[in-house]
Design an enzyme around this catalytic site. Sequence first.
Site, mmCIF file in Angstrom:
data_model
loop_
_atom_site.group_PDB
_atom_site.id
_atom_site.type_symbol
_atom_site.label_atom_id
_atom_site.label_comp_id
_atom_site.label_asym_id
_atom_site.label_seq_id
_atom_site.Cartn_x
_atom_site.Cartn_y
_atom_site.Cartn_z
ATOM 1 N N SER A 1 0.805 -1.220 0.042
ATOM 2 C CA SER A 1 0.091 0.058 0.067
ATOM 3 C C SER A 1 0.946 1.389 0.112
ATOM 4 O O SER A 1 1.250 1.576 -1.173
ATOM 5 C CB SER A 1 -0.965 0.057 1.247
ATOM 6 O OG SER A 1 -2.207 -1.140 0.943
ATOM 7 N N HIS B 1 5.268 13.493 6.853
ATOM 8 C CA HIS B 1 5.169 14.851 6.788
ATOM 9 C C HIS B 1 5.742 15.687 7.780
ATOM 10 O O HIS B 1 5.521 15.084 8.895
ATOM 11 C CB HIS B 1 3.525 15.181 6.660
ATOM 12 C CG HIS B 1 2.806 14.604 5.502
ATOM 13 N ND1 HIS B 1 3.065 14.831 4.387
ATOM 14 C CD2 HIS B 1 1.785 13.878 5.596
ATOM 15 C CE1 HIS B 1 2.282 14.074 3.515
ATOM 16 N NE2 HIS B 1 1.636 13.283 4.421
ATOM 17 N N CYS C 1 -1.689 -3.828 3.383
ATOM 18 C CA CYS C 1 -2.592 -4.968 3.220
ATOM 19 C C CYS C 1 -2.209 -6.354 3.947
ATOM 20 O O CYS C 1 -2.980 -7.188 3.820
ATOM 21 C CB CYS C 1 -3.129 -4.938 1.757
ATOM 22 S SG CYS C 1 -2.026 -5.510 0.778
#
Lengths: 127, 127
Positions: free
Chosen positions: B63, B68, B83
Amino acid sequence: MEALGLHVLMEFHKCPFEILNNLKALELTMNDAAKASKATIIKSVFHQFSPQGVTGVIVVAESHIAIHTWPEHGYAAVDFFTCNMDMDYKKAYYLLVHNLKSKVYTYRSIKRGNLQYKDVGYELSKN
Amino acid sequence: MEALGLHVLMEFHKCPFEILNNLKALELTMNDAAKASKATIIKSVFHQFSPQGVTGVIVVAESHIAIHTWPEHGYAAVDFFTCNMDMDYKKAYYLLVHNLKSKVYTYRSIKRGNLQYKDVGYELSKN
């Protein structure tokens, strides 16, 4: 609570297989969703999996927008992470509901970077 | 609860400004974290903001992994979406705690794609 970011986790169930397995259409839809929310697009990266499934991430000036699809389950997970609390993620959400033709959908929003923790000075969690 | 994905939201507070503003070092650290968790890297996209801050997303076969940073607040938000329920995100977490030199850190994990909703047949949320 003073937070630096907002992370919106969206769930789209009961979507048609063909829509969730079409990389080009999904990339277009996700870019449209980014624009609808007034995000500033920096880069879009999409990947097709075999036998099915698509992952796409759009890096935006406000953080990121991602989609992961499980066509065999009619399910797509989308997340919007933004440092701009005024970003209109609901417009993006309803655009996605429409374009993904989802019949069962929901979202939750989670505040990230809660500054009340910054001076705690010890580990909050180890497990 | 049967879920298709696991989304781990990590918070790193009290990190040095210099570390959170160094794109090249962050990209290396995030790629190391991806490898530590045994994720399969597909593509890594990092972006430097002005006057400060870095956003990076690694698209992985399982995935995505994203960071950030807000150097001015000593804060980094990281998320691991996988996943593969056996992905070792805790190894990645402690590698990040170490490399980001975070003094206050925590995480929470959220199951995504709960299949018990797939047959509900009505809208779960509108607001």
